[in-house]
Scaffold this motif. Structure first.
Motif, PDB file in Angstrom:
ATOM      1  N   TRP A   1       1.511  -8.388  -4.943  1.00  0.00           N
ATOM      2  CA  TRP A   1       2.432  -7.391  -5.463  1.00  0.00           C
ATOM      3  C   TRP A   1       2.384  -7.255  -6.986  1.00  0.00           C
ATOM      4  CZ3 TRP A   1       6.528  -4.442  -2.931  1.00  0.00           C
ATOM      5  CH2 TRP A   1       6.296  -4.317  -1.561  1.00  0.00           C
ATOM      6  N   ALA A   2       1.496  -7.984  -7.619  1.00  0.00           N
ATOM      7  CA  ALA A   2       1.228  -7.768  -9.038  1.00  0.00           C
ATOM      8  C   ALA A   2      -0.020  -6.928  -9.235  1.00  0.00           C
ATOM      9  CB  ALA A   2       1.051  -9.113  -9.748  1.00  0.00           C
TER      10      ALA A   2
ATOM     11  N   ASN B   1       0.827  -1.201   0.000  1.00  0.00           N
ATOM     12  CA  ASN B   1       0.000   0.000   0.000  1.00  0.00           C
ATOM     13  C   ASN B   1       0.868   1.260   0.000  1.00  0.00           C
ATOM     14  OD1 ASN B   1      -3.098   0.752   1.819  1.00  0.00           O
ATOM     15  ND2 ASN B   1      -1.982   1.976   0.338  1.00  0.00           N
ATOM     16  N   CYS B   2       1.906   1.289   0.829  1.00  0.00           N
ATOM     17  CA  CYS B   2       2.783   2.462   0.894  1.00  0.00           C
ATOM     18  C   CYS B   2       3.524   2.681  -0.418  1.00  0.00           C
ATOM     19  CB  CYS B   2       3.769   2.304   2.042  1.00  0.00           C
ATOM     20  SG  CYS B   2       3.017   2.517   3.682  1.00  0.00           S
ATOM     21  N   LEU B   3       4.024   1.617  -1.021  1.00  0.00           N
ATOM     22  CA  LEU B   3       4.727   1.774  -2.294  1.00  0.00           C
ATOM     23  C   LEU B   3       3.797   2.238  -3.405  1.00  0.00           C
ATOM     24  CD1 LEU B   3       7.392  -1.050  -2.709  1.00  0.00           C
ATOM     25  CD2 LEU B   3       7.736   1.402  -2.465  1.00  0.00           C
ATOM     26  N   ARG B   4       2.578   1.719  -3.421  1.00  0.00           N
ATOM     27  CA  ARG B   4       1.631   2.169  -4.436  1.00  0.00           C
ATOM     28  C   ARG B   4       1.321   3.660  -4.251  1.00  0.00           C
ATOM     29  NH1 ARG B   4       3.298  -1.925  -6.234  1.00  0.00           N
ATOM     30  NH2 ARG B   4       2.104  -3.700  -7.032  1.00  0.00           N
ATOM     31  N   LEU B   5       1.256   4.130  -3.012  1.00  0.00           N
ATOM     32  CA  LEU B   5       1.048   5.554  -2.759  1.00  0.00           C
ATOM     33  C   LEU B   5       2.243   6.385  -3.213  1.00  0.00           C
ATOM     34  CD1 LEU B   5      -0.613   5.442   0.773  1.00  0.00           C
ATOM     35  CD2 LEU B   5      -1.719   6.111  -1.382  1.00  0.00           C
ATOM     36  N   CYS B   6       3.406   5.768  -3.269  1.00  0.00           N
ATOM     37  CA  CYS B   6       4.608   6.434  -3.772  1.00  0.00           C
ATOM     38  C   CYS B   6       4.731   6.336  -5.287  1.00  0.00           C
ATOM     39  CB  CYS B   6       5.856   5.834  -3.127  1.00  0.00           C
ATOM     40  SG  CYS B   6       6.057   6.238  -1.385  1.00  0.00           S
ATOM     41  N   GLY B   7       3.729   5.731  -5.940  1.00  0.00           N
ATOM     42  CA  GLY B   7       3.741   5.620  -7.392  1.00  0.00           C
ATOM     43  C   GLY B   7       4.533   4.447  -7.925  1.00  0.00           C
ATOM     44  N   ASP B   8       4.919   3.536  -7.055  1.00  0.00           N
ATOM     45  CA  ASP B   8       5.690   2.352  -7.472  1.00  0.00           C
ATOM     46  C   ASP B   8       4.729   1.203  -7.736  1.00  0.00           C
ATOM     47  OD1 ASP B   8       7.308   0.058  -7.672  1.00  0.00           O
ATOM     48  OD2 ASP B   8       8.810   0.897  -6.322  1.00  0.00           O
ATOM     49  N   GLU B   9       4.629   0.765  -8.976  1.00  0.00           N
ATOM     50  CA  GLU B   9       3.725  -0.318  -9.375  1.00  0.00           C
ATOM     51  C   GLU B   9       4.496  -1.594  -9.734  1.00  0.00           C
ATOM     52  OE1 GLU B   9       0.402  -0.085  -9.428  1.00  0.00           O
ATOM     53  OE2 GLU B   9       0.311   2.041  -8.886  1.00  0.00           O
ATOM     54  N   THR B  10       5.747  -1.680  -9.344  1.00  0.00           N
ATOM     55  CA  THR B  10       6.599  -2.801  -9.734  1.00  0.00           C
ATOM     56  C   THR B  10       6.097  -4.119  -9.149  1.00  0.00           C
ATOM     57  OG1 THR B  10       8.497  -1.299  -9.701  1.00  0.00           O
ATOM     58  CG2 THR B  10       8.962  -3.669  -9.759  1.00  0.00           C
ATOM     59  N   PRO B  11       5.856  -5.143  -9.975  1.00  0.00           N
ATOM     60  CA  PRO B  11       5.499  -6.463  -9.433  1.00  0.00           C
ATOM     61  C   PRO B  11       6.688  -7.058  -8.675  1.00  0.00           C
ATOM     62  CG  PRO B  11       4.944  -6.300 -11.763  1.00  0.00           C
ATOM     63  CD  PRO B  11       5.810  -5.124 -11.439  1.00  0.00           C
ATOM     64  N   ARG B  12       6.409  -7.665  -7.534  1.00  0.00           N
ATOM     65  CA  ARG B  12       7.461  -8.308  -6.743  1.00  0.00           C
ATOM     66  C   ARG B  12       6.940  -9.689  -6.344  1.00  0.00           C
ATOM     67  NH1 ARG B  12      10.475  -4.326  -4.003  1.00  0.00           N
ATOM     68  NH2 ARG B  12      11.752  -6.000  -3.117  1.00  0.00           N
ATOM     69  N   PRO B  13       7.030 -10.686  -7.215  1.00  0.00           N
ATOM     70  CA  PRO B  13       6.437 -11.994  -6.938  1.00  0.00           C
ATOM     71  C   PRO B  13       7.000 -12.675  -5.702  1.00  0.00           C
ATOM     72  CG  PRO B  13       7.865 -12.069  -8.871  1.00  0.00           C
ATOM     73  CD  PRO B  13       7.680 -10.631  -8.529  1.00  0.00           C
ATOM     74  N   GLU B  14       8.191 -12.285  -5.275  1.00  0.00           N
ATOM     75  CA  GLU B  14       8.758 -12.900  -4.072  1.00  0.00           C
ATOM     76  C   GLU B  14       7.978 -12.519  -2.816  1.00  0.00           C
ATOM     77  OE1 GLU B  14      11.424  -9.185  -4.825  1.00  0.00           O
ATOM     78  OE2 GLU B  14      10.076 -10.525  -5.928  1.00  0.00           O
ATOM     79  N   PHE B  15       7.100 -11.507  -2.940  1.00  0.00           N
ATOM     80  CA  PHE B  15       6.270 -11.109  -1.815  1.00  0.00           C
ATOM     81  C   PHE B  15       4.806 -11.516  -2.003  1.00  0.00           C
ATOM     82  CE2 PHE B  15       9.583  -7.583  -1.662  1.00  0.00           C
ATOM     83  CZ  PHE B  15      10.395  -8.282  -0.776  1.00  0.00           C
TER      84      PHE B  15
END
Length: 258
Positions: free
Chosen positions: A252-253, A234-248
């Protein structure tokens, strides 16, 4: 002793960036927390995003009464994070306290010190994560006692989720919750997920559940949303980061859902 050199003051002005890092995420954690800061360093912090932490007083056992006692410290904790500078998001990293105190009350307390900042709580982020999957039938797993779990059930029911099953582990000390192994959480997820549930929410920022998400999802064959994983997302999306991180995990997609 050799004479000290003359100290010369450079007359030209050094060039300044607008900020040392492009984005700033504030994190308010409990004095006893072993996990949230580590998880946010792993999942949120980068050369672009800084994570800035304040700790507030908390004393076990984890009961609704003790959790509620943290509310008066929230404004002071937020004020200690880069005083007088804006933040892109602030997360209060306690799931059980958030449902006891209330998202609106937490938001108001933090905004006394940081006006207008987007505020994230773990149950709020968890609900948004579940909404990103479009699910309504869920199972919930917590490390808490039955007494502390009841407000959690009421929170997710009030947010429109059909709770198919709710499992708690009976722990009263968040420091012990942090010692539960990620491997055991995978087995517990398998036992706690109802056959009719479309996703599992694992509550508690003390749990090292973010490390176990891929294993839990493989074990139950459906999405898993956890407190720290969802809060970081949620925090990263608020920072404009939409990067998928499948390890999480699968979350995260996903884009941020209201």
């Amino acid at each position: 002793m050799k004479p000290l050199p003359e100290i010369r003051l450079e007359t030209s002005r050094a060039e300044l960036d607008n900020r040392p890092l492009e984005k700033r995420v504030g994190l308010i954690v409990l004095a006893t927390d072993h996990t949230s800061e580590v998880d946010f360093r792993r999942m949120v912090a980068s050369e672009r995003v800084g994570v800035y932490v304040a700790r507030i007083p908390y004393a076990n056992p984890t009961t609704p009464e003790n959790l509620r006692k943290m509310q008066p410290s929230l404004s002071a904790g937020a004020a200690l994070i880069l005083p007088d500078e804006p933040l892109d998001a602030v997360c209060y990293s306690c799931t059980s306290a958030s449902v006891v105190i209330g998202d609106a009350e937490i938001e108001a307390a933090i905004r006394e010190a940081k006006p207008g900042v987007p505020v994230v709580t773990p149950p709020m982020a968890g609900a948004r994560g579940l909404n990103a999957f479009g699910v309504k039938r869920i199972s919930i797993l917590t490390p808490y006692t039955v007494e502390t779990s009841r407000p959690m059930a009421a929170y997710f029911a009030a947010h429109g989720f059909d709770i198919q099953s709710f499992t708690c582990l009976g722990f009263e000390d968040d420091r012990e919750m942090a010692r539960i192994t990620p491997a055991s959480l995978v087995d517990l997820a398998r036992k706690a997920t109802h056959p009719q549930a479309d996703a599992l929410f694992v509550s508690c920022t003390a749990l090292r559940a973010a490390l176990a998400v891929p294993g839990m999802e493989e074990a139950i064959g459906r999405p898993v949303v956890t407190s720290n994983q969802a809060s970081a997302w949620n925090c990263l999306r608020l920072c404009g980061d939409e990067t998928p991180r499948p390890e999480f995990g699968r979350l995260w997609a996903k884009p941020l859902a209201a």
